[in-house]
Scaffold this motif. Structure first.
Motif, mmCIF file in Angstrom:
data_model
loop_
_atom_site.group_PDB
_atom_site.id
_atom_site.type_symbol
_atom_site.label_atom_id
_atom_site.label_comp_id
_atom_site.label_asym_id
_atom_site.label_seq_id
_atom_site.Cartn_x
_atom_site.Cartn_y
_atom_site.Cartn_z
ATOM 1 N N SER A 1 0.841 -1.194 0.000
ATOM 2 C CA SER A 1 0.000 0.000 0.000
ATOM 3 C C SER A 1 0.871 1.236 0.000
ATOM 4 C CB SER A 1 -0.913 0.028 1.232
ATOM 5 O OG SER A 1 -1.699 1.205 1.233
ATOM 6 N N ALA A 2 0.318 2.322 -0.551
ATOM 7 C CA ALA A 2 1.009 3.609 -0.502
ATOM 8 C C ALA A 2 0.443 4.507 0.588
ATOM 9 C CB ALA A 2 0.884 4.318 -1.860
ATOM 10 N N THR A 3 -0.755 4.190 1.082
ATOM 11 C CA THR A 3 -1.441 5.122 1.986
ATOM 12 C C THR A 3 -2.070 4.369 3.145
ATOM 13 O OG1 THR A 3 -3.384 4.942 0.567
ATOM 14 C CG2 THR A 3 -1.952 6.826 0.199
ATOM 15 N N LEU A 4 -1.340 4.214 4.240
ATOM 16 C CA LEU A 4 -1.889 3.581 5.431
ATOM 17 C C LEU A 4 -1.756 4.524 6.623
ATOM 18 C CD1 LEU A 4 -0.727 -0.164 5.405
ATOM 19 C CD2 LEU A 4 -2.890 0.813 4.653
ATOM 20 N N ALA A 5 -2.884 4.826 7.258
ATOM 21 C CA ALA A 5 -2.840 5.644 8.467
ATOM 22 C C ALA A 5 -2.499 4.783 9.678
ATOM 23 C CB ALA A 5 -4.186 6.333 8.672
ATOM 24 N N ASN A 6 -2.797 3.474 9.587
ATOM 25 C CA ASN A 6 -2.665 2.574 10.734
ATOM 26 C C ASN A 6 -1.944 1.295 10.311
ATOM 27 O OD1 ASN A 6 -3.012 1.094 13.102
ATOM 28 N ND2 ASN A 6 -5.124 0.515 12.595
ATOM 29 N N PRO A 7 -0.637 1.350 10.047
ATOM 30 C CA PRO A 7 0.084 0.159 9.582
ATOM 31 C C PRO A 7 -0.005 -1.020 10.549
ATOM 32 C CG PRO A 7 1.424 2.124 9.260
ATOM 33 C CD PRO A 7 0.248 2.532 10.078
ATOM 34 N N GLN A 8 -0.001 -0.755 11.860
ATOM 35 C CA GLN A 8 -0.036 -1.860 12.825
ATOM 36 C C GLN A 8 -1.347 -2.633 12.721
ATOM 37 O OE1 GLN A 8 2.830 -2.574 14.211
ATOM 38 N NE2 GLN A 8 3.536 -0.721 13.175
ATOM 39 N N GLY A 9 -2.455 -1.917 12.492
ATOM 40 C CA GLY A 9 -3.732 -2.598 12.320
ATOM 41 C C GLY A 9 -3.731 -3.507 11.101
ATOM 42 N N PHE A 10 -3.077 -3.076 10.038
ATOM 43 C CA PHE A 10 -3.018 -3.894 8.824
ATOM 44 C C PHE A 10 -2.061 -5.075 9.000
ATOM 45 C CE2 PHE A 10 -5.117 -0.210 7.192
ATOM 46 C CZ PHE A 10 -5.890 -0.679 6.143
ATOM 47 N N ARG A 11 -1.022 -4.919 9.821
ATOM 48 C CA ARG A 11 -0.159 -6.061 10.133
ATOM 49 C C ARG A 11 -0.965 -7.134 10.868
ATOM 50 N NH1 ARG A 11 4.925 -4.313 13.410
ATOM 51 N NH2 ARG A 11 5.510 -6.515 13.136
ATOM 52 N N GLU A 12 -1.802 -6.705 11.815
ATOM 53 C CA GLU A 12 -2.634 -7.666 12.543
ATOM 54 C C GLU A 12 -3.625 -8.356 11.613
ATOM 55 O OE1 GLU A 12 -3.070 -6.248 17.107
ATOM 56 O OE2 GLU A 12 -4.278 -5.153 15.654
ATOM 57 N N TRP A 13 -4.204 -7.569 10.703
ATOM 58 C CA TRP A 13 -5.167 -8.150 9.756
ATOM 59 C C TRP A 13 -4.480 -9.191 8.878
ATOM 60 C CZ3 TRP A 13 -5.363 -8.338 4.412
ATOM 61 C CH2 TRP A 13 -6.575 -8.747 3.851
ATOM 62 N N LEU A 14 -3.264 -8.911 8.466
ATOM 63 C CA LEU A 14 -2.549 -9.802 7.557
ATOM 64 C C LEU A 14 -2.056 -11.063 8.249
ATOM 65 C CD1 LEU A 14 -1.423 -10.034 4.634
ATOM 66 C CD2 LEU A 14 0.666 -8.913 5.465
ATOM 67 N N ALA A 15 -1.751 -10.983 9.539
ATOM 68 C CA ALA A 15 -1.097 -12.075 10.256
ATOM 69 C C ALA A 15 -2.064 -13.210 10.578
ATOM 70 C CB ALA A 15 -0.477 -11.549 11.547
ATOM 71 N N PRO A 16 -1.634 -14.458 10.384
ATOM 72 C CA PRO A 16 -2.439 -15.575 10.897
ATOM 73 C C PRO A 16 -2.582 -15.461 12.409
ATOM 74 C CG PRO A 16 -0.719 -16.365 9.393
ATOM 75 C CD PRO A 16 -0.429 -14.910 9.674
ATOM 76 N N TRP A 17 -3.795 -15.654 12.912
ATOM 77 C CA TRP A 17 -4.103 -15.552 14.332
ATOM 78 C C TRP A 17 -3.795 -14.164 14.894
ATOM 79 C CZ3 TRP A 17 -7.130 -19.175 16.149
ATOM 80 C CH2 TRP A 17 -7.096 -20.438 15.554
ATOM 81 N N GLY A 18 -3.649 -13.144 14.034
ATOM 82 C CA GLY A 18 -3.365 -11.811 14.513
ATOM 83 C C GLY A 18 -2.004 -11.659 15.168
ATOM 84 N N GLU A 19 -1.101 -12.628 14.930
ATOM 85 C CA GLU A 19 0.229 -12.586 15.554
ATOM 86 C C GLU A 19 1.113 -11.613 14.779
ATOM 87 O OE1 GLU A 19 1.411 -16.649 15.602
ATOM 88 O OE2 GLU A 19 0.033 -17.196 17.240
ATOM 89 N N ILE A 20 1.087 -10.378 15.209
ATOM 90 C CA ILE A 20 1.704 -9.287 14.461
ATOM 91 C C ILE A 20 3.204 -9.466 14.255
ATOM 92 C CG2 ILE A 20 2.085 -7.854 16.511
ATOM 93 C CD1 ILE A 20 1.217 -5.436 14.809
ATOM 94 N N ASP A 21 3.862 -10.155 15.184
ATOM 95 C CA ASP A 21 5.313 -10.304 15.076
ATOM 96 C C ASP A 21 5.734 -11.210 13.924
ATOM 97 O OD1 ASP A 21 5.696 -8.624 17.209
ATOM 98 O OD2 ASP A 21 5.819 -10.230 18.699
ATOM 99 N N THR A 22 4.779 -11.939 13.336
ATOM 100 C CA THR A 22 5.125 -12.784 12.184
ATOM 101 C C THR A 22 5.136 -11.993 10.882
ATOM 102 O OG1 THR A 22 2.818 -13.421 11.743
ATOM 103 C CG2 THR A 22 4.063 -14.777 13.316
ATOM 104 N N VAL A 23 4.719 -10.718 10.952
ATOM 105 C CA VAL A 23 4.643 -9.878 9.752
ATOM 106 C C VAL A 23 5.721 -8.812 9.809
ATOM 107 C CG1 VAL A 23 3.208 -8.310 8.386
ATOM 108 C CG2 VAL A 23 2.162 -10.273 9.531
#
Length: 822
Positions: free
Chosen positions: A191-213
């Protein structure tokens, strides 16, 4: 540590005098380590290439080390738009061919021929470019397990555009299934335009495990050059939103630049602005129009012409918001209010598409509030501030659709599928009770409908395994699955003689087609058309010399983001900052400040005044059109209960005007927060709002089918079916899972109830009521819409202008004593 960039790829970069950027290397590092990754990088930074770099590397001779290239599907690329997938295919083919990599790339969407779709399942390409809907359909086939077993990567482009909505829910569920089939699959999002990158990391991560992203950030590009277009001699308009005052100046911009891309916020405005430009096109410059209701052939023709540099200008909607890579666009124009800084940045990014050169953009406000909004958006872009939508729980109607897709692919164990589904952040909230309700709905339609065989789609055997009730259910699901529920559309076809339809031009909504009769003329796809006849689901037309109407479309209005709304509020009370505004805008604010008050941050200003033998109250909410519409409904109900004899209301993004036969001396009782517990629930249940929401979730959830073999239901037939079912469920099963889903929709997307709630909470402490003897300057923009809000045709701006001047004369008159503040 620097990644091992294969020399074949490094040499290709060098041969083009390009350097491999750090974020491109970082994406390769993350992939080599088997990690998921979220890349946030400016347009022109090579995001797409960065996303595909690990795929290209896997096919280089250096990485293969004498082995045969991988067979089968290696990488999935998912984008929100069909046009984007085709554009990426063009740009991927270049490095693949020039490096000499043995990679086959294909696209798959609703436009793909059926024979190619069938072949792709048995002999897939190495890279498949698709959309969330097409991916979900692929997963509904029994051979999907074999197709995706060897999948290495999925690349999700423009993730901000759909992750927070229902298409994001569908994709999130598809990711859970793909990960179950191919446990080692890597996920990458761009993405070029994210106001909340951490929220999108959680969305992308299996089980919401943000550290895997892995969080990968691109280097900053050149700041965009954004200007606001102002009238040369006249004042900034009071009302209107089409900004047709700017057509002569806009045409001069088109003449002065090589290629200009002009964005509008609706399909109607795209056609309307195109028509206005064509009327002044004395040089006969090649100008095109592009929006989602045009036929596939028309869209492809325009996209190809732009890619070849054959057009001087293109008028478009959000159909071209995302990632289409036309590097020779000199100027991007936004007609009307941008509605959000991230959306504006996305559109600006279509210019130049090169990181080392600034993109140029021109904002064209339609009225004075839009001028303030454009200024707020420009300053947000200058400061690098983003905005975006918040994540919300995944929709139950989408979950029901996914359950059917899984059942079509193979029988499933309910606990295993639940565990799979809960690995997505969007559906981690689904507990056993909700899961059983969803399964019960897919099984029989729910308690109140279980007596009807047509709602029985899956059955459970004695071992607890769920399977299709009949093999034909798979075909029915695939014909009707999808998330985008447009109004019913009729095909427009050039007549081929003897009453037959020939080439398709695109589609118009059924409600617009119902107003047409043979001989009527209208403008569409940049052409003047005359209606020959209406038959079945088609409008047969022929070329006409003139046109009077332009089709308007339903669809949701783009909401004004909270971020921009707050910036506009701050501007209104920053009196020292008014000096940078044009004289007429500054005077407008100064007279408002003198005669009344300014609605500052955190406040809710309400002005009351008499006008034309009625009593008006204007509420300055800045919460967007949807929220203001809902608030207008609720306030008029309370006025009626209190004997204030309401006459009606009208709204824009910034304010709400309500009128009646008696004055409102104290608006506080009309705005108490319990309005959302009492009148809101009663109103929604009694209005068309919940029925419309139910119609959509019933179609998405598979309860009502639009398509049957060789036949398609009309919009009226679908509405009739859903209305009948809605009444049955309201009476006999009020806790039905689809009624719950419809409520969730009604409370968020359709009414912005969250924004309403915060507004009403503020009003309890921050309500400022000012009583005036006549209309105020700030009230003029919403007052001029009264009686015009349902008039979409071309003369509206001229009529608004005449009415605005009359109102403005009274509002801006400064003779007489200062009005009292209440």
């Amino acid at each position: 540590m620097q990644p091992d960039v294969p020399p074949e790829i490094a040499e290709w970069f060098a041969g083009r005098d390009w350097r491999i950027r750090q974020h491109q290397r970082d994406m390769l590092v993350a992939s080599d380590a088997g990690r998921h990754a979220l890349l946030v990088a400016d347009t022109g930074a090579g995001k797409t290439l960065a996303g595909f770099l690990p795929t290209l590397a896997d096919f280089t001779p250096t990485r293969l080390e004498g082995r045969e290239p991988p067979e089968g599907l290696h990488t999935l690329y998912v984008s929100p738009l069909k046009a984007l997938a085709h554009d990426v295919q063009r740009n991927l083919i270049t490095p693949i061919k020039e490096v000499g990599l043995p990679i086959r790339v294909e696209t798959r969407s609703g436009d793909t021929p059926s024979d190619r779709k069938k072949r792709q399942r048995t002999r897939p390409p190495h890279v498949l470019l698709t959309t969330p809907e097409s991916l979900s359909l692929l997963l509904s086939y029994p051979d999907s397990f074999e197709l995706f077993r060897g999948l290495k990567r999925i690349v999700i482009d423009e993730v901000h555009a759909f992750a927070t909505g229902k298409r994001g829910d569908l994709l999130a569920l598809a990711l859970t299934r793909l990960q179950a089939i191919a446990p080692d699959m890597e996920r990458a999002a761009l993405s070029a335009t994210l106001a909340n990158p951490q929220g999108f990391r959680e969305w992308l991560a299996p089980w919401g495990e943000i550290d895997t992203v892995e969080m990968v950030e691109g280097e900053a590009g050149s700041p965009a050059e954004v200007e606001i277009l102002l009238p040369l001699e006249e004042r900034v308009p009071w009302g209107g939103h089409a900004a047709t005052w700017a057509i002569p100046q806009l045409y001069e911009q088109i003449r002065a630049n090589r290629t200009t891309l002009i964005f509008t916020n609706t399909r109607f405005l795209a056609e309307y602005i195109f028509q206005n430009l064509w009327d002044v096109n004395d040089d006969n410059l090649p100008i095109g129009v592009h929006h989602g209701s045009l036929s596939r052939e028309a869209r492809r023709k325009v996209e190809g012409a732009m890619a070849r540099g054959e057009l001087r200008a293109l008028v478009a909607t959000a159909s071209l918001d995302l990632g289409v890579d036309w590097g020779d666009i000199d100027l991007v124009v936004q007609m009307g209010a941008p509605k959000g800084s991230s959306r504006l940045l996305q559109r600006i990014g279509r210019a130049n598409h090169r990181l080392d050169q600034p993109s140029r953009a021109l904002l064209v406000p339609g009225n004075r509030f839009e001028f303030l909004e454009a200024t707020a958006a420009k300053e947000a872009v200058d400061e690098g501030q983003r905005d975006g939508e918040e994540f919300r729980p995944g929709g139950l109607d989408v979950l029901a659709q996914h359950v059917m897709a899984c059942a079509c692919a193979a029988p499933f164990q309910e606990q295993a599928l639940l565990a799979e589904i809960r690995s997505s952040l969007a559906y981690a909230w689904v507990d056993q009770q909700i899961w059983e309700r969803v399964l019960s709905f897919v099984e029989t339609g729910g308690y109140a409908l279980r007596a009807y065989d047509k709602f029985k789609r899956i059955v459970r055997d004695k071992d607890g395994v769920w399977r299709l009730s009949h093999p034909e259910q798979a075909q029915r699901h695939r014909m009707n699955a999808g998330i985008i529920i447009d109004s019913e559309m009729l095909e427009i076809r050039i007549t081929a003689g003897r009453g037959r339809g020939g080439r398709s031009l695109g589609k118009v909504e059924e409600r617009f087609a119902a107003t047409l009769s043979p001989g009527d003329t209208f403008a569409f796809a940049g052409m003047s058309l005359e209606v020959v006849k209406l038959q079945d689901m088609e409008v047969l037309v022929k070329a006409a010399k003139s046109s009077a109407m332009i089709p308007s479309y339903g669809g949701a209005r783009m909401p004004l983001t909270t971020h921009l709304a707050d910036r506009v509020r701050t501007m209104l009370v920053d009196r020292a900052g008014w000096s940078r505004f044009p004289d007429d805008v500054r005077e407008w604010l100064e007279v408002q400040d003198w005669r009344s008050r300014m609605p500052g941050p955190g406040q809710l200003l309400v002005e009351s005044f008499p006008h034309a033998k009625r009593h008006y109250s204007v509420y300055y909410t800045f919460e967007g059109w949807n929220a203001n519409q809902s608030l207008g409904m609720l306030i008029t109900r309370r006025m009626e209960d209190r004997g204030l004899m309401p006459g009606g209301f009208v709204a824009n993004d910034y304010s709400l005007a309500v009128w009646g036969l008696k004055p409102v001396t104290d608006p506080a009782p009309l705005l108490s927060p319990d309005i959302l517990q009492d009148e809101f629930i009663e109103w929604v249940q009694g209005s068309h709002l919940l029925r419309r929401a139910f119609r959509e979730v019933a179609v998405i959830g598979g309860l009502v089918e639009r398509q049957h073999p060789g036949k398609r239901k009309t919009g009226k037939q679908v509405t009739f079916s859903t209305d009948l079912i809605y009444d049955v469920l309201r009476k006999y099963e009020p806790d039905h899972v689809l009624l719950e889903a419809a409520w969730a929709d009604a409370r968020t997307r359709m009414t912005d109830v969250g924004r309403l709630g915060s507004l009403l909470d503020r009003s309890a402490d921050q309500l400022v009521h000012v009583e005036l003897d006549r209309v105020s300057p700030l009230a003029v923009p919403v007052m001029v819409v009264i009686g015009r809000e349902t008039t979409p045709q071309g003369s509206v701006d001229d009529e608004l202008l005449l009415e605005a001047e009359s109102l403005a004369g009274a509002a801006m008159r400064v003779d007489g004593p200062l009005e009292g503040e209440g």
